[in-house]
Design a protein around this motif. Structure first.
Motif, PDB file in Angstrom:
ATOM      1  N   PRO A  20       0.838  -1.048  -0.208  1.00 33.97           N
ATOM      2  CA  PRO A  20      -0.056   0.049   0.043  1.00 33.97           C
ATOM      3  C   PRO A  20       0.841   1.482   0.130  1.00 33.97           C
ATOM      4  CG  PRO A  20      -0.576  -1.371   1.727  1.00 33.97           C
ATOM      5  CD  PRO A  20       0.618  -2.048   1.164  1.00 33.97           C
ATOM      6  N   THR A  21       0.288   2.395  -0.534  1.00 33.82           N
ATOM      7  CA  THR A  21       1.238   3.391  -0.202  1.00 33.82           C
ATOM      8  C   THR A  21       1.396   3.938   1.051  1.00 33.82           C
ATOM      9  OG1 THR A  21      -0.780   5.121  -0.296  1.00 33.82           O
ATOM     10  CG2 THR A  21       0.015   4.320  -2.573  1.00 33.82           C
ATOM     11  N   GLU A  24      -1.410   5.867   2.391  1.00 30.54           N
ATOM     12  CA  GLU A  24      -2.502   4.940   3.091  1.00 30.54           C
ATOM     13  C   GLU A  24      -2.180   4.274   4.406  1.00 30.54           C
ATOM     14  OE1 GLU A  24      -4.181   3.379  -1.292  1.00 30.54           O
ATOM     15  OE2 GLU A  24      -2.490   2.224  -0.506  1.00 30.54           O
TER      16      GLU A  24
END
Length: 261
Positions: A20-21, A24
């Motif tokens: 995930p980034t 995030e």
């Protein structure tokens, strides 16, 4: 198995998903970042001294560390002094010599400074490098034989260093075309554990990003502390949960959030 696939099973690496980034992740938990150096933040070069470090690396990492309330540390096989010759790491938490030499962001030492190799070990490694064409990298707390430029010498170099380590009561670290002798107990896992026991890392979710076999200890330690590892590249059997393909993708993943307004 696809009959058209002629590659040997042992040469195919697992494919890990992209993480995930960072943005995030930070929406759900405080994050502590542990970043390997060679092969993760900078491209691997033929010799350790010929790496090219982006001029903006230090300022960007300090900006990111500031926005994460200081929860960012460099964890490298290089010595702290060696890292400092390539980029300005002041103001960052950092661990060198495979995590054995550790400093908080304010420069305070975490734990005791490890011992270096004895003169006899260094002399034996020097003579071996001179004889075989391997590149000897001297470090504050160890030494490494690099055989990237003489790959045919790799198996013999590994056998020599492994036997020397056994005789001298040392540990060996293997990586991409390199084998290193270090004092026992020098692991990146120990560095993660030490930082996670102190502020501002305590209570955060640790993420360890690295490319080499020596980073597997860091992945496992991050997982044990409730986080995970991100492998740079691809390798079968890694303890990492996610992967990024290369050094530029690591920079993109890190700056995706640090550049946000």
């Amino acid at each position: 198995m696809d009959p058209r696939d002629t590659s040997a099973p042992e040469t195919r690496a697992q494919t890990l998903p992209a993480p995930p980034t960072l943005a995030e992740l930070l929406l759900t938990t405080p994050v502590a970042l542990f970043l390997d150096f060679d092969g993760t933040l900078v491209e691997i070069a033929d010799t350790p001294d010929t790496i090219e470090v982006p001029g903006e690396l230090g300022p960007r990492l300090r900006l990111l560390a500031s926005r994460m309330d200081g929860r960012l540390a460099i964890v490298s096989g290089r010595s702290i002094d060696d890292i400092a010759t390539h980029f300005d790491s002041e103001g960052l938490a950092r661990a060198g010599s495979h995590g054995a030499s550790r400093f908080a962001a304010d420069g305070a030492r975490l734990g005791e400074e490890p011992a270096g190799l004895d003169d006899d070990t260094v002399q034996l490694l020097t003579a071996y490098a001179d004889k075989t064409g391997c590149h000897l990298e001297r470090k504050s707390h160890g030494a490494a034989l690099h055989f990237r430029q003489v790959p045919e010498a790799g198996d013999a170099a590994i056998a020599f260093a492994t036997e020397l380590a056994r005789r001298k009561g040392l540990d060996v670290k293997t990586g991409k075309a390199v084998i290193e002798l270090v004092q026992r107990g020098a692991t990146k896992a120990a560095a993660v554990t030490a930082f996670m026991a102190t502020e501002p890392f305590k209570g955060a979710t640790p993420i360890f990003i690295g490319d080499d076999v020596t980073d597997e200890d860091g992945f496992r330690s991050a997982t044990a502390h409730g986080g995970f590892g991100i492998l740079v590249g691809n390798r079968d059997g890694s303890a990492a949960r996610y992967a990024l393909p290369n050094v530029p993708s690591v920079h993109d993943w890190l700056t995706m959030w640090s550049d946000a307004k």
